[in-house]
Structure formats: C-alpha cells, structure tokens
Design an enzyme around this catalytic site. Structure first.
Site, PDB file in Angstrom:
ATOM      1  N   SER A 207      39.936 -76.066  30.820  1.00  0.00           N
ATOM      2  CA  SER A 207      39.850 -77.492  31.127  1.00  0.00           C
ATOM      3  C   SER A 207      40.259 -77.734  32.584  1.00  0.00           C
ATOM      4  CB  SER A 207      40.736 -78.251  30.140  1.00  0.00           C
ATOM      5  OG  SER A 207      40.365 -79.587  30.049  1.00  0.00           O
TER       6      SER A 207
ATOM      7  N   ASP B 283      31.307 -79.194  23.331  1.00  0.00           N
ATOM      8  CA  ASP B 283      32.328 -79.862  24.141  1.00  0.00           C
ATOM      9  C   ASP B 283      31.646 -80.814  25.124  1.00  0.00           C
ATOM     10  OD1 ASP B 283      34.425 -80.564  25.776  1.00  0.00           O
ATOM     11  OD2 ASP B 283      34.630 -78.572  26.713  1.00  0.00           O
TER      12      ASP B 283
ATOM     13  N   HIS C 294      35.809 -77.107  23.278  1.00  0.00           N
ATOM     14  CA  HIS C 294      36.665 -77.096  24.472  1.00  0.00           C
ATOM     15  C   HIS C 294      37.556 -75.846  24.521  1.00  0.00           C
ATOM     16  CE1 HIS C 294      37.784 -79.323  27.995  1.00  0.00           C
ATOM     17  NE2 HIS C 294      39.048 -79.463  27.657  1.00  0.00           N
TER      18      HIS C 294
END
Lengths: 502, 502
Positions: free
Chosen positions: A184, A435, A460
């Site tokens: 991320s 995601d 994710h």
C-alpha cells in the site's frame, strides 16, 4: 495503509460542503468503534505468531535543511528478526513502514517471515516517522503544522536510508544486499526507495502500491468504480441494492424522527446525530471489504471470512423478501463490523483509531493528493472532486495548503512506462485486481526487471500475508514468482560483488 | 564551482590549529583582489557574446517540510535563450547552476550556445538558491544557520525539478525532452538530477563532477597530488621550486621584520599582517591554475594564457640565476593574478568575491564534506585531514555540525560501478586529467549509457567552453562525442514517445 488512505477517499468522493452536511474532519473517520479496535489482536487469530525484538534508532528530524532545529533527533522504532539470518551471506529484508504502528504491518506481512528461512534473511521492520511510537515531538507531535511539517514521504525515505546504513555498519554487514518490501503506501515507499536510493537497496517488492493515483494519471473515478465492480461481479442485485441504499438512507433521514429511526435500523449504541455518520459507516464497510476481499479468513482491517464481498452479497441476495435496500445494505455492512457476532450495538460516529492512522490526514492534506470522484455508474452517490474545497479545509485545519503536483514532481509517474523503460531496475509491482487501489498501480511490465505481477482475484497486498493451507494456487504461484525474482536480484548482486573484488 | 570548492581545500589540506597560525574563516578565502574582480567581465574578452533574457520564478523555500515557514517563497533567477529553439520538436537544455551568480556560469558554458542551433534547443540556466540574486531572505540570507539552513543540494535539485516542470507547462512544451548540463559542483548536480529525477530529465552531461570525492571513496591526497603532478610533468625543477618555496616562506616570516620583507617580495598594496595570507595567495594561484590549465587563452577563474601551468613553469625555470625559490614561486603565481600586467601591487589578504562564491563555505560546513590532505610527495606542505577540528570550526561559525556521510547516503557513490551498472542510464561523466578534481570523478564507463569521456590533456570542464579556432583536435573530438550521445538520447526519447502514442 488501506484504512488511512481510505480516509482521503471518503472526503474526496463525497461532496464536501460548508453546510451541516459537510463531512467531519478526516481524522475522525475511523469507522471502527472502540470495542472493535480490540478485535485486531485478540478475538481472531493473527496467524502464526511472529518473533521480533524491538529497537530504537536516533534519527535526524530534518534531513533536508540544516537549521538548528533540523538537527533535533528522535527515537525511531524498528523491529528485528534474525532467527534465520546468515550474517555472512544472508540478505537484509526491510519493510518500509507506512502510516500506522509498525507491529501492525509486521503482523500483516507474514510473507517476509515465511521466506526468511530460505533466504537466510535478516528481517527489519522500520516504523514511519510520526506513527506508532516514532513521534519526534512526543505527545505534541500531531498538534500543529509546526511539528507535523516534518512528516512526509521524502523524510521517511531518508530515515530508512540513514537507519539501514547505520544498522548494516553496526552489524558488520555492510556488503549484505538489502531488499525493500512494502504494501500500500508502504509499497509506494518501497518502490520510491529503490528509485531514489538504489545504492541502499538492490530491489523492491511493492505490493498494491498506487503510485499512479496522483494528478490525472489514473481516472479519478477508478477507485470507486473498482469497488463497485467487485460487488457487481458477485451479483447485479447486490450492486443495485447498495446503490439504492444511499437514496433510502438520505430520504429516511429527512423524515420526522428520521434519525431516531435510523439509529434503530443501524442498531447504534447511542442515538445518531447525523445521517453522515451512518453513511460513512456503510461506505467504509463496502470499500474496505472490497480492498481486503481475500480468498481466506483474515484479520487485517477487520476480522472477516474468506471472500467477504461474496459473503456480503450473499447476505443481500438472501435477505427476506420485502426488506428495504437500506436494511439489506446495513445487514451486509454488519459483516464487516461484527463478523464475530460479539456486538449487540454499533458505536457509529464514535470510532477509535487503534493503530494511530489518523495522522495520515496531514499527509493527505499536504503531499498525498489523490483526487477521487464517484461516477454515475458506481454504486456510490455521484460526486465530483473539489480541489479548492479540500484545500480550504486543509488550510483551516492546519494552516497550510496542499501541494497537489509535488509527488509527481518528486517521484514521477507521468509516462512512467517510457521513463522507467530506460531507467532503473529491480522493482516488482504486485497487484490484485479485486483491490480498487490496483487501478492506480503499475499493471504492465515496464522493462525486463521492472515488472508487474497481477492476479485477477487478488486483493490489497494479499501476497504479503502469511501463507495458509487454504491459499488458492494462483496466490501460491504469485509468491513463488516473487521469490524467484528476488533470488535473481541477490544472485546478481553477489556475482557483481565477486567480479568487482577480483 | 572551482573556486568555491577550493576554499574547502585550503582549509582541509593545511593543518588548522587554534593558534594564531589558524587559517582565517573560509569565506574570506578569496584570493582575487577587488581590482582583480573587475577583470572577469571587462578587461579580457569572454569569447563570443551571449544572448539571454533574465527571468524570475516564484520558488518554494522548503520542498521537504511543510511547516508554515517552509511555504515561504523566493524569486529564483534563470536565464533563457530561445534564439534557436524549435518549440515543437526541440529539446530543452538546462544548466543546473552551481555556487555563484548564474551569468558567470552561462558565460563559461559556451558549449551550450555552440550546440543550440544544431539541436534547435531552448537554453535555460538556473541559478542555485542562495547564490547570485536568488537569495531567499534577501540581504539576511547568509546571516545565520536559521536562513542558510535551506541552502543545500537536495533543495537545489528540487528547485530545478519544480522550475523546469512549470516552465515547460508555461511554454506548452511538456513533451520536450530535457537534458541537464553542469560543470564541477554543477556537474554533480546534473548527474544527481538525472539519478533522482529521471522523469524530469532524459540525461545529463556532468563535466568535471567529483561525485566520488566524499567519505573514503577517493584517496584524500589525490587532489593535491593531482595539482602537483601537473607541475611535475612540466618540469621537475618547477615542482621542486614550489615545494621548497613554502619552507622559505615560513622561515622568512619568522625572521625579524620578516612580514615587512614578505610584503616587499609579494608587492603587496598594504603591509601583510599574517604569513598565511601570502601562503594562501600562492596556494590559490597554483591550485586554480592547475584546474584551468586550458589549451587556449581563457578567463574563467582569471585571465590566463594557453597552457598556464607550462607558462608558470617557464617563469620558474627561466628565472635569473641566484633567485630564491620563494621569489620564483611568487613570480609564477603572479601570472595568475596579473597576466594582463595591469597591476603594480597585490591586495593580498583582502580579496573580493565578485561572484558571491563565499556562501559555499556553508555547504562545505554542512553537507559537502570532501576530506583532503597533502602527502609528503605533493608540492604542498604535508598535512592531515582533521575532521574534528573542521567540525568544531563549523560549530563555532554557524552553530551546526557537518554531516560527513550524508551526501553518500543521499546520493550514493560507494561501489558506484556495481550500483549503477544495473540502474539508471544516460549520464556522461566528462573529465580532463589535468584537472585535480578528475581524481574524484567517474573515469570509467559504468554501463552502455552511463559513460566516462576522459581526455588526458583536459582541465576543469574544458569541454563546456566555447569552441575556438585554437582548440586541439582531442577537445573537438570530445565535444563531438558528447553531441552524438546527447543526440542518441533525444532520438530514443522521441522514438519511445511515438511508440507510446500509437
């Protein structure tokens, strides 16, 4: 990062106004209630236990100016695991921490623990400045722009460079190759770290890193279109119910005693003061569930079953006839907040922040400007991105204005396929198409060594989770490919080293 | 950069003590007298006249923090020449300004003017923050660490990125490829700019850029050994006279009325107060002359004939019999200060700073830590590098300590051949081996597109000077090669652009 980044989205995808319908300040956008917070590490197994020792490094406050204040130092936290390290020939795997306490990321990056034995690697998890315990000004760290001013991605990358160099020297491991890992925002940092500090790290595995989510590089509607598609692909009815739920929600709230009725519908522990608390509560549930639509039971953002989007849609599609769309949406969202069925009511509008993620709000107000909007085709209420209004909010809150084009000036992104085709090497961009952040990621190979690993069913930074017996084959294969590539980097590094010392 | 960097050398190569023999503060080390200063642009032709328009850009003070103060802006000066620019397909050639007023560098980078027509290039010369007119705090800019703190290479590179992006947008030339040019410290900046901002510049020509002069990457004695070799190669006697001159100088100064005698010997306009003024005056002459040992008459550091080292040695070797070594050394040094024979006395110890180079002292005290020492084999008095003492001096002067390993942490350098072998592209490192700085430069090809162009007889960024009819063939060939390589970068860029838009 997921949650923290999402905070931004909640602001940017909904029309923020100066009336009473205005969204509350970003840093209050923590949908998890105080009681939920404890779920993270207690009620649902985190997976295999992880071992680490905790350390603190005396870090420079400001690497890029030399005023007397910039020489101030702070204690930066980092975790070490040397259980499998061969200090003579093993690599150093560094997690470039993102916007929360570093333990949380360590727990959710089991991949590094899984692969440490075969690589004989030292594991290092470095906490991002201003998060967790790594607060340069102690309790005053988040009080104003005077202190928060030192929180940004460039300073964080320099922290990592300084800490790694010092650590390697102290461990007499100066020749050990370093590989950066991040998921991320941490994945953005890992990729940028390789690009900016190739002399410190030989490569980076950037998982679910939306480095193209800035400026106009990715359509502003893409994120919410991505969330919507996840639900639509499960069932058209599911998508349609959620889309219709918002209308019913607003209509109900406008009725006499509407908020009272909503409080009952949403089983709130305390009466709702604003319809927006309920809206955001639903919103968060759908968005985060899409992000963490993992193929196995997991507990990252919240304890959830395998394929939670499918489960939510099962709830909606299987709802007794005659139920309103709002009731169905609520029932689906409850899965996110109460999968473990421990709650009898929800603390909506009064959420806690167990990982200290709210500080991201500062970054979202200064450098991390990712414009988002909701198209008519999404399952969310349509809305435009309003840069002016966002900026005004930031000015009001912190006294500073966003620098909307700074990230792409500093780190690039525009024409990335052409720019990095002939520059740089050794980056894996891994993305799962479930995601919604994947839309802002690198989804095609850029060169022979800057590559994209994409899984259609991934979510994710799924690849970063501990392997489990229930993992689908495509996930196992993705991780295997990552390991092969990283092994190639390390072999190449040692071959070069050997040649250079001849 | 030459002169300003040299300031550092003067400190580091001589034993700085806390007694009266201590060197004066670095920023007074400008050997050129006030009357000399005017020579730069008046008494000796600068070569072909250059055309430019002067502009100012509203630049952010601090790119890397977001405190309210960092949002302050200043006016950054830049020069433009669009005489030959094809705004539809011509590249943008940017000189990444170094530590002086930008006009000075423009005048001494005739190469860019020479090649602009064939490339149809826009020329941009950007002034480095805190130099020339680009002073963020006006007259207070250099008063203390509070203001000087914002002067460093990383902020300068960010300035260039921001300015270039804005300029291209304003000129509707966003697709135009940018090539960075820089000499000396400006060359370091050009190379680093390509490494850190590959999305802004497609390549860099870094001339005489000693990016390996930090830490222990290059032997600390190399610079002064290089100067010494230049003289030794001309004549052993010349080397020997200069080497012996220092001893005579110190011995004379210790005699009764020694300083008076020295003042007469050195034809000073005012009586000398310290022998170190005379020593530094000589020192500067020999060092700078070695650096600018150009094959043609030139006026960069000072107006000088072609092959000035040869000329100095000719003076020494042809000195009437019976002259002392000190007298010979003085006569040789006078060439540097008075080639045009306009002076009847020298303002030794009272030098001016016509290009505002003294501010480099701050950079040398904070980030640009290039350790230097003089070996017994050099023609200078032997001395060791004393980091502690240098640091104490900086602390006393500015209240801050050097960060000796920061440049290599931020920009790398260690194992550069291995690191950049598989990372980055499109950098030319050009060096002339007569230039003592070449020892700290990149002298071998790193990869197929990060290449070294080395000339045995070249001097400090000689290739950047206007071509003249007297240029030797090897210099013409070096420039030709540079042009070919840059042309290849631009062709490749446009080919990639074409492919990407198909």
């Amino acid at each position: 990062m997921a949650r923290a980044l999402l905070l931004l989205l909640l602001l940017t995808c909904t029309v923020s106004t100066t009336t009473s319908s205005k969204l509350p300040p970003l840093h209050t956008y923590f949908p998890r209630s105080a009681s939920d917070a404890s779920l993270f590490h207690t009620q649902v197994p985190k997976g295999p236990k992880i071992n680490y020792t905790t350390h603190y490094f005396t870090q420079t406050l400001d690497h890029f100016t030399y005023t007397p204040k910039s020489y101030k130092t702070f204690q930066q936290k980092y975790l070490l695991n040397s259980n499998h390290w061969d200090s003579l020939s093993g690599p150093v795997f560094v997690y470039t921490g993102n916007e929360g306490d570093i333990e949380w990321f360590a727990y959710n990056t089991g991949f590094m623990f899984d692969v440490a034995p075969q690589f004989k690697a030292l594991l290092v998890f470095i906490e991002h400045r201003f998060y967790g315990e790594s607060k340069p000004f102690g309790d005053d760290s988040h009080s104003s722009a005077e202190t928060l001013g030192y929180l940004n991605s460039q300073q964080a990358l320099a922290d990592y460079a300084v800490l790694i160099r010092s650590l390697k020297r102290n461990l007499s491991a100066e020749a050990a190759p370093v590989v950066a890992f991040g998921g991320s925002y941490g994945g953005m940092l890992a990729a940028w770290f390789r690009l900016k500090y190739p002399h410190i790290t030989i490569g980076a595995l950037a998982s679910s890193a939306p480095i193209l989510q800035f400026d106009d590089m990715t359509p502003w509607t893409s994120f919410y279109d991505g969330v919507s598609l996840d639900f639509k692909e499960e069932s058209w009815n599911c998508f349609d119910v959620i889309k219709g739920g918002w209308v019913e929600l607003m209509a109900l709230s406008e009725q006499k005693e509407g908020l009272m009725e909503l409080s009952r519908t949403f089983k709130t522990c305390k009466d709702l003061h604003s319809v927006y608390s309920a809206r955001d509560w639903l919103w968060t549930a759908f968005v985060y569930t899409a992000m963490v639509d993992y193929p196995t039971r997991a507990n990252f953002m919240a304890p959830l079953p395998a394929y939670p989007v499918k489960e939510m849609c099962r709830i909606i599609d299987g709802f007794p006839r005659g139920g309103s769309k709002l009731n169905k949406a609520f029932a689906a969202a409850s899965l996110y907040y109460n999968y473990t069925s421990t709650k009898t009511c929800f603390n909506i509008g009064n959420e806690s922040d167990s990982h200290g993620l709210h500080v991201w709000d500062w970054q979202a107000c200064t450098e991390m400007i990712m414009p988002m909007s909701c198209s008519n085709e999404s399952m969310f209420p349509p809305s435009a991105y309003n840069a002016k209004e966002s900026g005004d909010d930031c000015l009001k809150k912190y006294g500073v204005l966003p620098r909307p084009h700074w990230i792409t000036t500093e780190f690039g992104g525009h024409r990335i396929y052409e720019v990095l085709k002939r520059f740089g090497s050794n980056i894996i961009f891994s993305n799962g198409m479930k995601d919604p952040w994947s839309r802002g990621g690198v989804l095609k190979n850029i060169s022979s060594s800057i590559v994209a690993l994409v899984t259609e069913q991934g979510a994710h930074h799924l690849d970063f989770r501990f392997a489990t017996k229930d993992d689908p084959e495509w996930l196992t294969q993705q991780r295997k490919r990552e390991i092969e590539i990283i092994k190639k980097w390390i072999d190449e590094y040692y071959a070069d080293l050997k040649k250079s010392s001849i």
